[in-house]
Write an enzyme that holds these catalytic residues in place. Structure first.
Site, mmCIF file in Angstrom:
data_model
loop_
_atom_site.group_PDB
_atom_site.id
_atom_site.type_symbol
_atom_site.label_atom_id
_atom_site.label_comp_id
_atom_site.label_asym_id
_atom_site.label_seq_id
_atom_site.Cartn_x
_atom_site.Cartn_y
_atom_site.Cartn_z
ATOM 1 N N GLU A 218 42.428 35.835 49.015
ATOM 2 C CA GLU A 218 43.660 36.426 48.468
ATOM 3 C C GLU A 218 44.114 37.569 49.366
ATOM 4 O O GLU A 218 43.291 38.302 49.918
ATOM 5 C CB GLU A 218 43.421 37.033 47.085
ATOM 6 N N GLU B 261 36.159 37.276 41.055
ATOM 7 C CA GLU B 261 35.727 38.640 41.363
ATOM 8 C C GLU B 261 34.671 39.149 40.385
ATOM 9 O O GLU B 261 34.875 40.144 39.685
ATOM 10 C CB GLU B 261 36.940 39.584 41.377
HETATM 11 C C1 GAL Z 1 42.863 40.112 42.507
HETATM 12 C C2 GAL Z 1 42.685 39.022 41.468
HETATM 13 C C3 GAL Z 1 43.943 38.210 41.273
HETATM 14 C C4 GAL Z 1 45.127 39.119 41.127
HETATM 15 C C5 GAL Z 1 45.198 40.049 42.299
HETATM 16 C C6 GAL Z 1 46.364 40.988 42.286
HETATM 17 O O1 GAL Z 1 41.889 41.088 42.447
HETATM 18 O O2 GAL Z 1 41.636 38.161 41.839
HETATM 19 O O3 GAL Z 1 43.798 37.372 40.157
HETATM 20 O O4 GAL Z 1 45.025 39.830 39.947
HETATM 21 O O5 GAL Z 1 44.029 40.825 42.334
HETATM 22 O O6 GAL Z 1 46.349 41.839 43.412
#
Ligand code: GAL
Length: 691
Positions: free
Chosen positions: A314, A157
């Site tokens: 994710e 990110e």
């Molecule tokens: C994302 C990040 C992950 C984790 C996740 C939690 O933004 O890439 O590593 O922290 O959030 O929601």
């Protein structure tokens, strides 16, 4: 002929997996074995590792330990699970920051951060670049021939900015290049005679700061552009050894939902788009609206690479602990939101995280495997159900979303709108305005691409460009060409105000769009939040009538060559045009002079859909909260139907389609609360070619 183009030629199926941190369990080897067993049960076929592993991979400077990674990667591969390998630049070991403090970020107030958190690095620091390059090279050398390596996941990110001396020097270098070493050009572009802010030496220029210069809009814009370019430059340094050593392994970087970097520019340098989606389900907005806004981001990121799927890198299987209220996904929502991503073009459903960490700040974040460590949980069952269903969606892999409409959302325009002082505070909510224009399409189930001002428009029938405040060079000409050849364009208030440097156009707003829109905007009225005006549709214009409220901003326009379709009803500008149509060669240009209520936008875009003959994903009737999306391979269309409400919904089909297993679908369907279905249209509506 089928036009499917899977992202990975060696795979013909959807990815299903999660961020996996095996190094957190290195002292409990039995956990790794259990993980593999559970991954099978959850039908996971991929794991993403390494983004936060730097201190496990290089515990001391120059002392590398890859053994644990070798072991887990082999274990996964033996069990048919591929891996996506992260480069670890998003978080660094403490020794590195202690020995080389220049790697830490400096804030706009010119204070250097202490070691801690993540994403806290200077992307200019030569030391940091070198350290990242070294570890990336070693990773690529070590795993270059590993059959399980699917994709490089660059950093995590990318976001944020650094104001250290190294960055200041790089910024000045960037400016010198941009302005051809001519300080007069910069002074003119930034309008520095205002308040006597002329620069006489490049060394006088500093990045914007709350304790220094923060009112020069041109400086702010250029700084943001520089931050994007410098982040890209850093990313390219990361990518170089990977591409050199593993030319056949694609690279991605996981985008955030919202960000200050111009991701569209960054996207040009990766092979595959991926992003991390964390909507506030069951929150303050109704779920259908959350779904619509999430759909917007899916569409936006998908549109970065036309004609290609993207990856949902994710998402949470249950809740996100960092949200103000970490609400659990209600039964059905996990499947629904996961399949929603697929409907908008994702070829994966991936989670953060595989297993809940035992300590630190994400120990309460949703995960496939809970602290209880077994598969007998609601969340695990939800995930396994998705795994099953994704297997049924194999034919959808590599298909595309056929959009005939483009909605313009431009990051630089957003910076300019939000950075401007006036005509209203706190700001003009550019994002909200674009989303308001997206909603009516989502409600009708009409696919939309979200594109910046820099993208080609000729493939579309309809282009919607809300609040085109900053008009980039050449944009007016490109819009003219689009309309001239029969396209329909929708413009709104607060458009054509400034050029790329945030300098106002001098020959009447909407500036270079004046001829195309056929209107002159003489003034703009800002309304208090509790105030509104209204517009009334005129007879003989569009095929809907009525009076609708307008708010926020009202352009006071004169129709020059345009026809007036609606007029303001109140205040001293009662009777002024509020909606116009300018016929320009073979096309049409609409100008919406004020922020209109959703009911107006719904009617207006229904009229546009009919006039432009836009295809809907599905010919059917449904109520608020239901949505349809379509993907196609040019032979068959795959139709996704979602119910984003907590009530059962009735759908009335007006075309014949079949189920995934080939069963014809009856005319009426009851879609359960938070339910979804996927159907097939046997003869594609897009068989004559999808651009
Ligand atoms: C994302 C990040 C992950 C984790 C996740 C939690 O933004 O890439 O590593 O922290 O959030 O929601």
């Amino acid at each position: 002929m089928s036009q499917r183009k899977p992202l990975f030629p060696q795979l013909n199926w959807m990815l299903h997996g999660a961020d996996y941190n095996p190094e957190q369990w290195i002292h409990m080897p039995e956990v790794w074995d259990e993980d593999v067993r559970l991954m099978h049960l959850a039908k996971c076929n991929v794991m993403t590792m390494g983004m936060f592993s730097w201190s496990s991979l290089e515990p001391k400077e120059g002392q590398f330990e890859f053994g644990w990674l070798d072991r887990i990667i082999d274990k996964l591969s033996r069990n048919g699970i591929s891996f996506i390998l992260g480069t670890p630049s998003g978080a660094r070991p403490a020794w590195l920051a202690r020995k080389y403090p220049e790697v830490l970020r400096v804030r706009p107030e010119r204070v250097r951060n202490l070691y801690g958190t993540r994403h806290n690095h200077c992307y200019t620091s030569p030391v940091y670049r070198e350290k990242v390059r070294t570890i990336n090279t070693l990773l690529a050398e070590r795993y270059r021939n590993h059959p399980g390596l699917l994709l490089w996941h660059i950093s995590n990110e990318y976001n944020g900015e650094c104001h250290c001396d190294l960055c200041q020097a790089a910024f000045r270098g960037w400016l010198r290049k941009k302005y051809g070493d001519d300080l007069d050009r910069l002074n003119y572009a930034w309008y520095t005679t205002f308040w006597s802010h002329n620069y006489t030496d490049w060394e006088e220029i500093e990045s914007p700061s709350p304790i220094g210069e923060h009112m020069l809009h041109g400086l702010q814009l250029d700084w943001k552009r520089f931050v994007t370019d410098q982040s890209i430059d850093f990313m390219l340094q990361e990518i170089e050894p990977l591409k050199r050593l593993t030319p056949n392994i694609p690279v991605t970087t996981n985008f955030l939902g919202g960000c200050v970097i111009n991701y569209e520019r960054m996207a040009e340098h990766v092979d595959i788009i991926s992003w991390d989606s964390y909507p506030y389900w069951h929150g303050k907005s109704p779920d259908w609206q959350t779904a619509c806004h999430t759909a917007f981001t899916h569409d936006r990121y998908r549109s970065f690479k036309p004609g290609k799927p993207f990856l949902l890198m994710e998402s949470t299987p249950s809740m996100a602990n960092w949200q103000e209220v970490a609400k659990l996904k209600r039964p059905g929502m996990h499947a629904l939101s996961s399949i929603q991503a697929v409907a908008h073009g994702s070829d994966s459903v991936q989670y953060f995280q595989w297993r809940k960490s035992r300590g630190s700040s994400e120990k309460f974040h949703g995960a496939v495997v809970d602290h209880s460590g077994h598969e007998h949980t609601r969340v695990f069952r939800d995930v396994a159900e998705i795994g099953d269903f994704l297997e049924r969606l194999e034919p959808v892999t590599g298909t595309i979303v056929p959009a005939e409409t483009a909605l313009i959302y431009d990051t630089e325009n957003k910076w300019a709108v939000e950075g401007a002082a006036g005509p209203r505070k706190p700001n003009l909510s550019y994002d909200q305005e674009v989303l308001r224009h997206y909603e009516p399409f989502w409600k009708q189930g009409i696919p939309v691409d979200i594109v910046s001002m820099d993208r080609p428009l000729d493939r579309y029938k309809l282009v919607v460009a809300p609040m085109l405040y900053m008009l980039k060079q050449g944009m007016a000409e490109r819009l003219e060409a689009f309309v001239r050849s029969g396209g329909t364009l929708v413009l709104t208030y607060w458009s054509g105000i400034v050029d790329e440097n945030d300098l106002c156009f001098l020959d009447g707003f909407p500036g270079p769009l004046r001829k195309l829109a056929g209107v002159w905007s003489e003034e703009i009225d800002a309304l208090y939040p509790e105030d509104c005006n209204s517009l009334a549709m005129k007879e003989g214009g569009l095929d809907f009538m009525g009076t609708y409220s307008v708010s926020l901003l009202c352009d006071l326009i004169h129709a020059e060559t345009a026809e007036v379709l609606a007029e303001y009803q109140e205040d001293f500008y009662q009777g002024y045009p509020a909606l116009t149509l300018n016929r320009f060669r073979d096309g049409e240009v609409y100008y919406m002079a004020a922020r209109t209520e959703p009911a107006f936008l719904d009617s207006f875009y229904r009229a546009m859909a009919a006039r432009c003959r836009l295809s809907r994903a599905l010919q059917a009737d449904w109520s608020e909260g239901v949505n349809a999306q379509v993907r196609t391979d040019g032979v068959r269309d795959y139709i996704f139907l979602h119910n984003f409400t907590d009530q059962e919904q009735n759908i009335l089909f007006k075309e014949s389609i079949i189920d995934l297993d080939g069963t014809p679908v009856k005319q009426y369907l009851r879609l359960p609360a938070y339910g979804y279905r996927v159907f097939v249209r046997k003869e594609s509506e897009y068989s004559s070619g999808v651009k």
